[in-house]
Design a protein around this motif. Structure first.
Motif, PDB file in Angstrom:
ATOM      1  N   VAL A 243      42.982  49.442  59.685  1.00 21.84           N
ATOM      2  CA  VAL A 243      41.629  50.023  59.656  1.00 21.84           C
ATOM      3  C   VAL A 243      40.855  49.300  58.555  1.00 21.84           C
ATOM      4  O   VAL A 243      40.922  49.691  57.390  1.00 21.84           O
ATOM      5  N   PRO A 244      40.157  48.232  58.890  1.00 19.71           N
ATOM      6  CA  PRO A 244      39.400  47.506  57.847  1.00 19.71           C
ATOM      7  C   PRO A 244      38.220  48.344  57.352  1.00 19.71           C
ATOM      8  O   PRO A 244      37.456  48.904  58.143  1.00 19.71           O
ATOM      9  N   ILE A 245      38.060  48.428  56.025  1.00 18.55           N
ATOM     10  CA  ILE A 245      36.953  49.161  55.407  1.00 18.55           C
ATOM     11  C   ILE A 245      36.394  48.315  54.269  1.00 18.55           C
ATOM     12  O   ILE A 245      36.976  47.290  53.880  1.00 18.55           O
ATOM     13  N   GLU A 246      35.270  48.771  53.725  1.00 16.31           N
ATOM     14  CA  GLU A 246      34.650  48.076  52.598  1.00 16.31           C
ATOM     15  C   GLU A 246      35.317  48.481  51.292  1.00 16.31           C
ATOM     16  O   GLU A 246      35.898  49.560  51.179  1.00 16.31           O
ATOM     17  N   VAL A 247      35.180  47.617  50.304  1.00 15.95           N
ATOM     18  CA  VAL A 247      35.747  47.898  48.987  1.00 15.95           C
ATOM     19  C   VAL A 247      34.889  48.967  48.307  1.00 15.95           C
ATOM     20  O   VAL A 247      33.669  48.817  48.201  1.00 15.95           O
ATOM     21  N   PRO A 248      35.481  50.069  47.868  1.00 13.98           N
ATOM     22  CA  PRO A 248      34.679  51.101  47.180  1.00 13.98           C
ATOM     23  C   PRO A 248      34.217  50.602  45.819  1.00 13.98           C
ATOM     24  O   PRO A 248      34.990  49.998  45.063  1.00 13.98           O
ATOM     25  N   LEU A 249      32.952  50.871  45.509  1.00 20.75           N
ATOM     26  CA  LEU A 249      32.376  50.374  44.265  1.00 20.75           C
ATOM     27  C   LEU A 249      32.368  51.435  43.174  1.00 20.75           C
ATOM     28  O   LEU A 249      32.637  51.145  42.021  1.00 20.75           O
ATOM     29  N   THR A 250      32.016  52.662  43.542  1.00 21.14           N
ATOM     30  CA  THR A 250      31.953  53.733  42.556  1.00 21.14           C
ATOM     31  C   THR A 250      32.737  54.929  43.066  1.00 21.14           C
ATOM     32  O   THR A 250      33.090  55.010  44.245  1.00 21.14           O
ATOM     33  N   ARG A 251      32.965  55.841  42.179  1.00 22.29           N
ATOM     34  CA  ARG A 251      33.784  57.004  42.529  1.00 22.29           C
ATOM     35  C   ARG A 251      33.052  57.950  43.467  1.00 22.29           C
ATOM     36  O   ARG A 251      33.647  58.564  44.340  1.00 22.29           O
TER      37      ARG A 251
END
Length: 1487
Positions: free
Chosen positions: A402-410
């Motif tokens: 399941v490709p997703i984006e890199v989380p930037l903030t909490r």
């Protein structure tokens, strides 16, 4: 006689009335009891019915006659009946208690009492008094009650008041007397009316009078100076006030105090919901006329012998047989290839990862992962290699990625929705890289934070060094592709929710086969991919189909596009790529960056796949790109737009055409027809048409139909609907969402009779379109962009495309616009690519959207990095930045090589050239009164340093205030402080004739700087300790005061040398135009850099002479007066500006006498010479004054160049030889005192005309000379060597484009170190002196914020470096701008308009007070002309700036405070206005 119900005291009708009249009276009473008619309306109609039977006084309405007999008057404003025919009153014969006037009065009294507790201080800026107070013209005229008010209540009161007016206005004398007495009657009457305590008709009459006077009238107050009479009068509140402000003005001000009208629901409560009328359909709307469509089939999916049974099998084949063939090439941030992944490496590393996932994450009995489990792939967009390995590793391990984006903030909002998807998929494991893992936000313990909404995850690093090599006997299970899930691709809906589209292995394989056949891929081809490789077309082409066909993919990440927008074109040229995957934005940016590199060839491209070619605005991007790059080998048939969706995957794609064959046609559709969902060819002008291009044919092996958005019914051939696709190559389900899946993935189309047309399920693509001639597919928008307005359907993409077709917007990338549904029958257009978060209006008179104009609303929103920043481009423009010449190599001479500090340079000059003249001070007669050679200045500085040690007992680093008049003594004291290691602080001495106003500023600087000592002369020392000074400040708390008139001849044992150049050299204190006292710290390194930059710019050498007529206390004036001569060795002729007051010829005669080539002055000096000597040119010639030798005449200022003044000065003195090219300006600020200075080399200053209306919206639009609402701006000199300037959006802190307005940021070695304050404010310090761009600056340069708005424009002129010259234009200070009506106004623009209105206006200044615009004008004529100025001022401000002036103040000349630089101190003027210290001639209010 008993009163009728609801009659409110009306007289009973006489007996014997006809039956019809009695029935009509009964109906009236019923209407009154039900609230369908007002009390006055009831009385009016009743009186009309009873007129033939009821005796009445002639000429008086019976209702009024009866009302005059009552002791209690009727309410002043009866509630108006509802205009809606659906409204019905309440049942019952009596009036509801909520309608009672006493309850209303009590509420108003309570609100007034509460508001009186919060009294606002109101200025009384009128000191001059007269024995006769002249009333305004309208107050002396009887009011016209017919036009006093347009509301219904006033009109109904007109008849009732006619008799009262007749009795009250029997003669004009009573009215005039009442006018002269002021408005106390009206105010008290108004107060009485508000409290409901009036008697008879007097309250109503006074109410009319008060309303008629107040309205929108001007209160004009004219007074004579000689009057000292004062009196007390009562305001509307009953509070005695001084008569310095008339009662009328006081009443106007009290009106502002009154509470706003309370909400309607406090007094009127409806018991029913309002009925909304349903709009009826337009009978003339176009309707579909074609036959019902039949599903369209694509070409058969060919059977190729070498197609693998599964995608994993293709990887195994190429990884074992073609191991060294390149598979994927990744680029670094500069666009250069950094790593190439071969098929052999991809196979081996995928095997290792698959083995690790299945066997090494848990125990043998309890593995962490089993086949069929879901795994999250968290990889950044610049690492396609690691993602590809992880994706195929999961496929080999039979786990579902399941490709997703890199989380930037909490707490990222989008991340919360991703977390919901991960939780619904049951994901507990996330794969990532080591670098990405280190970049994730962590807790204090070093653990990955728990992202909001996410399940608890276990993070696994997939770098090769962490993977276990699989045994030789272990092989993955590669079976034929079936319906089991292969991967899950996430999709975000228009509501923001995230859903996972599950793609089966057979769908993944079939899609790759269809793409291979449609695109005619062949083994070994090279493709360039600019798209996101984790989803959509980027994943399908660059990660899946490429492996199936053994393609070589060049992946260009978005970070590379930021630094080099042309990188993908360069990759196509370098690698001779056959296919490129791009979006419209990439075409747009490549066009803008094309001029940077012209030697590229696109002849190798056979397919340029535009993946968002379904958007209506893609036509213009494709056409423009083709026209520009066709000369570089791009073939017209190579452009292939396609349409995709997450559910149906690739819906359609245009096949590459045959060279020379005609290109497919375009559809020119009527916007009116589209709003009804009908296809009609446009026959009107282009503004009502929408041009769309086809996206090719249906995919091989697929079938397509068009159904209505609201149901599965098939559309007609000329009808717009949702595109549905039936194919093996499509999504299977929304993971975990069964209900939504059935409505999307299992659609059975039905015909008009409701019968299914087949049993094959279709998948809704979410795209709106139709099938045109030749089975070509056309897409006109998306379901998510559907807007329903007045029963008609509009698509956001249509509106954006139409707006772009009407107005060519160069500053906004076409794909960064959007629109959204806001309210019923309203929507808003958003502009995401704006260079500033200000508004660019799309809607114009030529734009014909099928919408009512009232439905078009506009909204400006903040911009993010992705929407504006692309390397050196900002939304299609180059970054607005400029730089001066490079300082280059330090010249090899003894001065700079050996000495870093000014104190050392002065010592060196005293030894090398002791008799060389540095300074020459002139008096008012032009005679030298003091000189200073290098040795004399050195000796004088030594003596001052000695006395600082002896009398002051100072240590190195102590602050010393220098209080001297302009002269050489100030310079000697400055270098004496440097010799002693003290920090000098130059302060303007107080004025002996005005100690009360000037001494507190001196005291403030002494206190703020924490000075340990004051150096001054004997005269000023006595002044500081005088009785007059004691009345202004506390003279007993002065620090040590030392006079330097008589100094002992003592040799200084040792000159102090700072340990580092970063040590503090001096403090620069100044009061800004906004009234803020700020002190900045200048280091020794900054001082040396500043002097060197000025030396190089002005070519200052020891043989040169310059004339300086400036105040020497702060900024560039101080640097030119005290510093530059010692550094460069040139001779400075010093002319104190105060000497010009007694001799206007002094400056110009000095320049002529000494044959000065370069001179510096202030605006006040230039203005003084222009006004005083403009008509004495013949006298100047007679005195032998000639200015032909002047090369540069530089005005030192910290504001927008005053073009009118400089041009007037040049024209006036042209006859005595002054060149029009000689006059120029400088620009500096508190953070950097010298940013621009014209200098001796380089092109002449340039000028531009900008649109004043656009400037109010923080935009710059260049116009031709003479255009209406145009403003002439001049360049603020050339940027100094070593200085870099960039224009930044002050809110987003992101760079803006060329010729766009923003805040000027500067970076240079002579920028100040920071603010000097007693309590250091680190936040303010970092924000003003050490701030960074929010994006687009890889070098992380530290910038200083000047606080001034401006823009950079690249001109056609050539700079000294040989490059094109970048001109900096200063518009104005941010702190001084006026925010009125949501727009930004610059005071100088309004002041310029006002100054032109009358010859008697000597000066003008504007500011705001309680949201009112205050205009202060200085009258240089007779006082009788003051009255004429008011309408002129108000009219010109209204006509040219669309502003209503709130207050006009006419004052004597010299009242507006102006500092030594000639800048208006508007905030000091505002303070004087509020403190009633202006002593005005006239004051006019408009409230």
């Amino acid at each position: 006689m008993a009163e009728p119900p609801g009659g409110n005291g009306a007289a009973s009708p006489p007996a014997g009335l006809p039956r019809e009249v009695r029935e009509q009276l009964a109906e009236l009473e019923l209407e009154l009891s039900e609230g369908d008619i007002t009390q006055k309306g009831y009385e009016k109609k009743r009186a009309k019915l009873l007129a033939p039977y009821f005796p009445q006084t002639q000429g008086v309405d019976p209702g009024v006659q009866k009302e005059s007999r009552n002791q209690t008057p009727a309410p002043s404003a009866a509630p108006a009946p509802s205009s809606s025919k659906y409204h019905r009153g309440r049942s019952g014969g009596a009036r509801d208690e909520r309608y009672r006037s006493d309850i209303h009065t009590e509420a108003v009294q309570a609100a007034l009492a509460k508001h009186k507790e919060q009294k606002m201080a109101l200025p009384m800026p009128t000191k001059r008094r007269s024995t006769f107070v002249q009333s305004p013209a309208d107050a002396c005229t009887p009011p016209d009650t017919s036009s006093a008010s347009e509301d219904e209540g006033s009109l109904r009161r007109q008849a009732a008041l006619s008799a009262a007016l007749h009795q009250s206005l029997q003669n004009a004398e009573s009215w005039i007397n009442r006018s002269i007495q002021g408005s106390s009657t009206s105010s008290s009457a108004s107060s009485t009316l508000s409290h409901g305590e009036g008697k008879g008709t007097s309250g109503s009459l006074a109410d009319v009078f008060a309303n008629t006077r107040i309205g929108r009238s001007w209160g004009l107050k004219g007074m004579h100076k000689s009057s000292n009479r004062s009196s007390l009068m009562d305001t509307a509140d009953g509070v005695p006030v001084s008569s310095r402000v008339s009662t009328k003005i006081q009443q106007l001000l009290n009106t502002l105090k009154r509470p706003k009208r309370p909400p309607l629901k406090e007094f009127f409560v409806d018991d029913f919901e309002e009925i909304v009328e349903v709009p009826q359909p337009d009978p003339n709307q176009p309707k579909p006329e074609g036959r019902q469509m039949t599903p369209v089939k694509g070409e058969p999916l060919g059977v190729v012998c070498n197609w693998p049974p599964a995608l994993e099998a293709a990887l195994q084949r190429w990884g074992t047989t073609q191991a060294k063939c390149p598979c994927l090439t990744a680029l670094d941030v500069t666009g250069k290839p950094v790593y190439t992944l071969t098929y052999g490496k991809l196979w081996s590393r995928s095997l290792k990862l698959a083995y690790t996932l299945l066997n090494k994450l848990g125990t043998k009995n309890e593995p962490v992962l089993k086949p069929g489990d879901r795994v999250a792939l968290v990889y950044p967009n610049n690492d396609p290699v690691m993602f590809m390995v992880a994706f195929y590793g999961c496929l080999l391990a039979e786990v579902i990625p399941v490709p997703i984006e890199v989380p930037l903030t909490r707490k990222d909002a989008g991340g919360q929705q991703i977390g919901f998807l991960l939780g619904s998929c049951g994901i507990g494991l996330a794969l990532t890289t080591e670098v990405c893992l280190k970049g994730l936000p962590k807790t204090q313990n070093g653990e990955i934070v728990q992202f909001k909404g996410w399940p608890r995850l276990k993070w696994v690093v997939t770098d090769s060094k962490y993977l276990s090599k699989s045994p030789k006997d272990w092989q993955p299970n590669i079976s034929n592709a079936g319906t089991e899930p292969a991967y899950i691709e996430y999709k975000t809906s228009k509501e923001g929710s995230v859903m996972g589209v599950t793609v089966s292995r057979i769908a993944m394989l079939s899609h790759c086969q269809a793409l291979s056949q449609a695109c005619n891929y062949s083994e070994g081809e090279t493709i360039v991919n600019v798209l996101d490789f984790k989803k959509d077309a980027g994943l399908w082409h660059s990660m899946l189909t490429s492996v199936m066909n053994k393609l070589h993919t060049i992946s260009v990440p978005y970070s590379v596009m930021k630094t080099c927008p042309l990188s993908w074109v360069q990759r196509v040229h370098t690698h001779k790529a056959k296919v490129a995957l791009v979006k419209c934005r990439d075409l747009h940016w490549a066009m803008m960056a094309h001029r940077d590199q012209r030697d590229v060839s696109l002849s190798s491209l056979r397919m340029l796949i535009v993946t968002d070619g379904a958007n209506p605005w893609s036509v213009s991007s494709c056409d423009a790109f083709l026209s520009l790059f066709q000369g570089h080998g791009l073939k017209p048939e190579a452009i292939c737009p396609c349409a995709t969706s997450a559910e149906a995957m690739t819906v359609a794609i245009r096949r590459p055409g045959v060279p020379g064959a005609p290109l497919p046609g375009r559809a020119i559709l009527s916007m009116n027809g589209l709003s009804y969902g009908v296809i009609r060819v446009n026959t009107e002008d282009k503004n009502s048409a929408l041009t769309v291009q086809d996206v090719g044919h249906v995919m091989p092996g697929g079938m397509m139909c068009i159904v209505k958005p609201e149901g599965p019914q098939l559309c007609k051939t000329d009808e717009i609907g949702e595109i549905c696709v039936s194919s093996r190559a499509g999504g299977m389900v929304y993971y975990g969402l069964t209900g939504v899946t059935k409505n999307t993935f299992e659609v059975i189309p039905v015909n008009s009779a409701g019968s299914p047309v087949g049993d094959v399920p279709f998948v809704r693509s979410g795209l709106m379109g139709f099938v045109g001639p030749g089975s070509l597919v056309f897409v006109v928008g998306k379901i998510d962009g559907m807007l329903i307005v007045s029963g008609r359907r509009h698509n956001a993409d249509d509106i954006v495309a139409t707006g772009l077709a009407v107005e060519s917007i160069k500053t906004v990338y076409r794909g960064r616009l959007g629109s959204y549904w806001y309210l019923p029958d309203c929507f808003r257009i958003i502009m995401l690519g704006s260079l500033s978060p200000m508004l660019l209006f799309l809607y114009s008179s030529g734009m014909r959207l099928p919408l009512p104009s009232s439905c078009i609303l506009f909204l400006a929103i903040g911009v993010g990095p992705a929407s504006v920043m692309v390397g050196n481009l900002v939304a299609g423009k180059r970054i607005a930045q400029a730089a001066g010449r490079d300082l280059g190599q330090i010249e090899e001479n003894d001065l700079v090589r050996k000495h870093q500090f000014l104190s050392e340079i002065l010592q060196w000059r005293a030894q090398a050239t002791p008799e060389h003249m540095l300074f020459l001070l002139l008096n008012a007669k032009g005679a030298p009164v003091c000189t200073a050679t290098c040795l004399q200045l050195h000796k004088r500085a030594e003596r001052i340093a000695s006395i600082l040690y002896e009398k002051g007992h100072l240590n190195a680093g102590d602050n010393v205030v220098l209080l001297y008049p302009p002269g050489i003594e100030l310079i000697a004291a400055f270098y004496g402080c440097l010799y002693a290691g003290c920090i000098p602080v130059t302060v303007r001495p107080p004025h002996a004739q005005n100690l009360t106003a000037t001494l507190p500023t001196v005291r403030m600087i002494v206190d703020v700087s924490k000075a340990a000592c004051i150096l001054t002369s004997q005269i000023l020392m006595r002044l500081l300790r005088s009785r007059e000074a004691a009345s202004a400040v506390d003279v007993k708390t002065w620090p040590t005061i030392i006079d330097t008139d008589d100094l002992p001849r003592k040799r200084l044992p040792q000159v102090y040398k700072p340990p580092t150049p970063e040590m503090l050299a001096y403090l620069d204190f100044s009061v800004s135009t906004t009234g803020m006292l700020t002190g900045v710290k200048m280091s020794h390194a900054a001082v040396s850099a500043l002097c060197r930059a000025i030396k190089l710019q002005c070519e200052l050498y020891s043989t040169r002479q310059i004339a300086i007529c400036l105040d020497p206390y702060c900024g560039l004036g101080f640097a030119l007066w005290c510093l530059c001569s010692v550094y460069s060795g040139h001779q400075s002729i010093l002319i104190p500006p105060m000497e010009l007051e007694s001799n206007l010829f002094l400056w110009l005669s000095t320049v002529s006498q000494y044959k000065i080539r370069d001179t510096f002055c202030s605006y006040s000096v230039m203005d003084m010479c222009t006004k005083g000597l403009g008509n004495q040119v013949d006298v100047l010639k007679a005195r032998g004054i000639h200015l032909s030798g002047v090369r540069t005449c530089v005005v030192v200022a910290e504001e927008r160049p005053r073009v009118a003044l400089t041009q007037s000065f040049s024209k006036l003195f042209k006859d005595i030889g002054l060149s029009t090219r000689a006059v120029s300006t400088t620009f500096g600020s508190r953070v950097n005192v010298a940013i621009c200075l014209q200098g001796t080399s380089g092109p002449d200053p340039t000028t531009v005309y900008v649109d004043l209306k656009s400037l109010r919206h923080d935009r710059v639009r260049l116009v031709e000379r003479g255009a209406p609402q145009s403003l002439l701006l001049s360049e603020s000199g050339k940027i100094l060597p070593g200085v870099k300037v960039i224009i930044v959006n002050p809110e987003t802190k992101g760079p803006v484009g060329d010729s766009h307005l923003g805040e000027i940021w500067v970076n240079s070695p002579h920028t100040a170190s920071g603010y000097y304050t007693i309590y250091d404010n680190e936040t303010l310090q970092a924000d003003h002196f050490n701030t960074r761009l929010s994006f687009g600056d890889a070098a992380q340069t530290l910038w200083a914020r000047t606080g001034y708005l401006g823009f950079v424009r690249r001109t056609e002129l050539t700079a000294a470096s040989g490059e094109r010259h970048d001109a900096l234009y200063v518009v104005g200070a941010l702190d001084e701008t006026l925010e009125l009506r949501g727009l930004r106004y610059h005071p100088i623009d309004i002041e310029t308009s006002v100054s032109r209105t009358h010859r008697s206006i000597a000066e003008c200044a504007v500011f705001t007070w309680t949201n009112l615009l205050v205009v202060v004008v200085e009258l240089c004529g007779c006082e009788q002309e003051a009255l004429d100025l008011v309408p002129l001022v108000t009219n010109v401000v209204l006509e040219e700036h669309y502003l209503i002036v709130g207050v006009v103040v006419v004052v004597d000349p010299g009242v507006i405070p102006i500092n030594s630089r000639g800048e208006k101190q508007r905030m000091h003027l505002r303070d004087s206005f509020l403190a009633d210290q202006l002593d005005p001639i006239y004051v006019a209010y408009n409230m």
